[in-house]
Scaffold this active site. Structure first.
Site, mmCIF file in Angstrom:
data_model
loop_
_atom_site.group_PDB
_atom_site.id
_atom_site.type_symbol
_atom_site.label_atom_id
_atom_site.label_comp_id
_atom_site.label_asym_id
_atom_site.label_seq_id
_atom_site.Cartn_x
_atom_site.Cartn_y
_atom_site.Cartn_z
ATOM 1 N N HIS A 114 1.219 8.533 -6.427
ATOM 2 C CA HIS A 114 0.488 9.702 -6.930
ATOM 3 C C HIS A 114 1.491 10.658 -7.563
ATOM 4 O O HIS A 114 2.188 11.387 -6.871
ATOM 5 C CB HIS A 114 -0.247 10.383 -5.745
ATOM 6 C CG HIS A 114 -1.243 11.408 -6.177
ATOM 7 N ND1 HIS A 114 -2.102 12.019 -5.292
ATOM 8 C CD2 HIS A 114 -1.530 11.925 -7.386
ATOM 9 C CE1 HIS A 114 -2.872 12.879 -5.939
ATOM 10 N NE2 HIS A 114 -2.535 12.835 -7.218
ATOM 11 N N ASP A 115 1.593 10.608 -8.895
ATOM 12 C CA ASP A 115 2.566 11.455 -9.604
ATOM 13 C C ASP A 115 2.117 11.503 -11.064
ATOM 14 O O ASP A 115 1.021 11.023 -11.401
ATOM 15 C CB ASP A 115 3.981 10.850 -9.446
ATOM 16 C CG ASP A 115 5.081 11.912 -9.510
ATOM 17 O OD1 ASP A 115 5.008 12.777 -10.410
ATOM 18 O OD2 ASP A 115 6.010 11.873 -8.686
ATOM 19 N N THR A 118 -10.233 7.155 4.046
ATOM 20 C CA THR A 118 -11.300 6.921 5.036
ATOM 21 C C THR A 118 -11.193 7.862 6.233
ATOM 22 O O THR A 118 -12.104 7.945 7.052
ATOM 23 C CB THR A 118 -11.248 5.460 5.525
ATOM 24 O OG1 THR A 118 -9.887 5.099 5.757
ATOM 25 C CG2 THR A 118 -11.821 4.527 4.489
ATOM 26 N N ASP A 170 0.840 -1.208 0.000
ATOM 27 C CA ASP A 170 0.000 0.000 0.000
ATOM 28 C C ASP A 170 0.872 1.254 0.000
ATOM 29 O O ASP A 170 1.034 1.902 1.025
ATOM 30 C CB ASP A 170 -0.875 -0.071 1.261
ATOM 31 C CG ASP A 170 -1.754 1.145 1.472
ATOM 32 O OD1 ASP A 170 -2.131 1.798 0.487
ATOM 33 O OD2 ASP A 170 -2.071 1.437 2.645
ATOM 34 N N LEU A 171 1.459 1.567 -1.174
ATOM 35 C CA LEU A 171 2.359 2.731 -1.222
ATOM 36 C C LEU A 171 1.698 3.932 -1.885
ATOM 37 O O LEU A 171 2.324 4.985 -2.026
ATOM 38 C CB LEU A 171 3.681 2.342 -1.904
ATOM 39 C CG LEU A 171 4.469 1.279 -1.115
ATOM 40 C CD1 LEU A 171 5.762 0.901 -1.834
ATOM 41 C CD2 LEU A 171 4.781 1.742 0.303
ATOM 42 N N LYS A 172 0.451 3.787 -2.314
ATOM 43 C CA LYS A 172 -0.382 4.922 -2.746
ATOM 44 C C LYS A 172 0.358 5.875 -3.685
ATOM 45 O O LYS A 172 0.530 7.062 -3.390
ATOM 46 C CB LYS A 172 -0.863 5.715 -1.534
ATOM 47 C CG LYS A 172 -1.710 4.925 -0.548
ATOM 48 C CD LYS A 172 -2.260 5.854 0.525
ATOM 49 C CE LYS A 172 -3.258 5.205 1.446
ATOM 50 N NZ LYS A 172 -2.740 4.128 2.283
HETATM 51 O O1 C5P Z 1 -5.250 1.096 12.180
HETATM 52 P P1 C5P Z 1 -6.292 1.171 11.084
HETATM 53 O O2 C5P Z 1 -7.248 -0.014 11.092
HETATM 54 O O3 C5P Z 1 -7.009 2.499 11.064
HETATM 55 O O4 C5P Z 1 -5.432 1.055 9.753
HETATM 56 C C1 C5P Z 1 -5.974 1.233 8.474
HETATM 57 C C2 C5P Z 1 -4.899 1.044 7.459
HETATM 58 O O5 C5P Z 1 -5.456 1.214 6.177
HETATM 59 C C3 C5P Z 1 -3.729 2.027 7.564
HETATM 60 O O6 C5P Z 1 -2.552 1.306 7.253
HETATM 61 C C4 C5P Z 1 -4.004 3.066 6.508
HETATM 62 O O7 C5P Z 1 -2.826 3.561 5.929
HETATM 63 C C5 C5P Z 1 -4.781 2.261 5.472
HETATM 64 N N1 C5P Z 1 -5.708 3.022 4.644
HETATM 65 C C6 C5P Z 1 -6.747 3.776 5.151
HETATM 66 N N2 C5P Z 1 -7.587 4.490 4.327
HETATM 67 C C7 C5P Z 1 -7.403 4.445 3.005
HETATM 68 C C8 C5P Z 1 -6.358 3.688 2.468
HETATM 69 C C9 C5P Z 1 -5.529 2.973 3.316
HETATM 70 O O8 C5P Z 1 -6.943 3.791 6.375
HETATM 71 N N3 C5P Z 1 -8.224 5.075 2.191
#
Ligand code: C5P
Length: 236
Positions: free
Chosen positions: A64-65, A124, A60-62
């Site tokens: 964006h470029d 989220t 999950d390195l997201k």
């Molecule tokens: O600890 P928690 O359950 O909140 O972790 C959620 C994980 O999901 C984190 O690693 C966060 O980076 C990732 N994430 C997120 N919302 C997104 C994308 C990824 O919370 N839209």
């Protein structure tokens, strides 16, 4: 029993913590998420180690470029062997399409299984205040999420990351084969932390999520294995 639908977020910065949690959860969890905190501190070795443990990996390195940079970055990550990679949908249709096309071409050339490519819609953690602060008062978050999901689908991506609260709308608009990965999962009564658009594991599944990403409710639990098993039971 292991259920691939639970993805546990390894938001640590030390390999030792990763090994302790993965060993503690044992066979009940087979899918793990490696994000920027862990990857930036320990590097690709964590992906190799998880593979030696027969685990699946959402890297999950997201990204964006600009299109060329994201496509190149994904091709480098492709060689690590993760099962899912991701980009921000806010990078736009051209970026997503260039990335998806390039990943397809390069994995075929290299003869390796193409990692699934999914797009982050709207984090989220974004609440209505953050949303208005960005100047988007005239748009509803859920409508924008669906718009991003449709763009991602048209660009050839296999799915999206979104809030469980938007899973149903995405499923209705993008069809049954489109992957929906939902963080923002909080079992009833647990701490919300910095998340905003949350739901319980059961509600996320009921609304059409394929994969649930869970971090702190497992990692910070007194008994992480029991917390994971309770979530797995709720998923079932
Ligand atoms: O600890 P928690 O359950 O909140 O972790 C959620 C994980 O999901 C984190 O690693 C966060 O980076 C990732 N994430 C997120 N919302 C997104 C994308 C990824 O919370 N839209």
């Amino acid at each position: 029993m292991a259920d691939e639908r639970l993805i546990v977020a390894l938001d640590f910065h030390k390999m030792e913590d990763v090994k302790n949690l993965v060993n503690e959860l044992g066979d009940s969890v087979i899918f793990y998420k490696v994000g920027m905190e862990l990857f930036y501190s320990v590097g690709a070795g964590v992906v190799d180690w998880l593979k030696t443990q027969n685990k699946k990996i959402f890297l999950d390195l997201k990204l964006h470029d600009i299109p060329n940079t994201v496509a190149g970055g994904l091709c480098s990550l492709m060689n690590l062997g993760a099962d899912i990679l991701n980009v921000h949908a806010a990078g736009g249709f051209t970026m997503m399409k260039t990335a998806a096309d390039k990943l397809r071409e390069e994995s075929a050339k290299a003869g390796i299984v193409k990692p699934k490519l999914i797009a982050i819609t709207i984090l989220t953690s974004i609440n209505q205040n953050d949303w208005s602060g960005l100047g988007y008062d005239s748009l509803k978050i859920s409508e924008q999420v669906v718009r991003f999901a449709k763009l991602a689908k048209d660009a050839g991506l296999e799915g999206v990351v979104a809030s469980p609260q938007e899973a149903k709308l995405i499923r209705e608009n993008c069809g049954k084969d489109f992957l929906i990965v939902t963080p923002g999962i909080r079992p009833a009564g647990s701490d919300i932390n910095d998340q905003s658009r949350i739901s319980t594991p059961a509600a996320a599944i009921k609304n059409g999520a394929n994969y649930l990403v869970v971090g702190r409710p497992i990692r910070a639990a007194e008994n992480p294995k029991l917390a994971a098993e309770n979530i797995l039971a709720e998923i079932k």
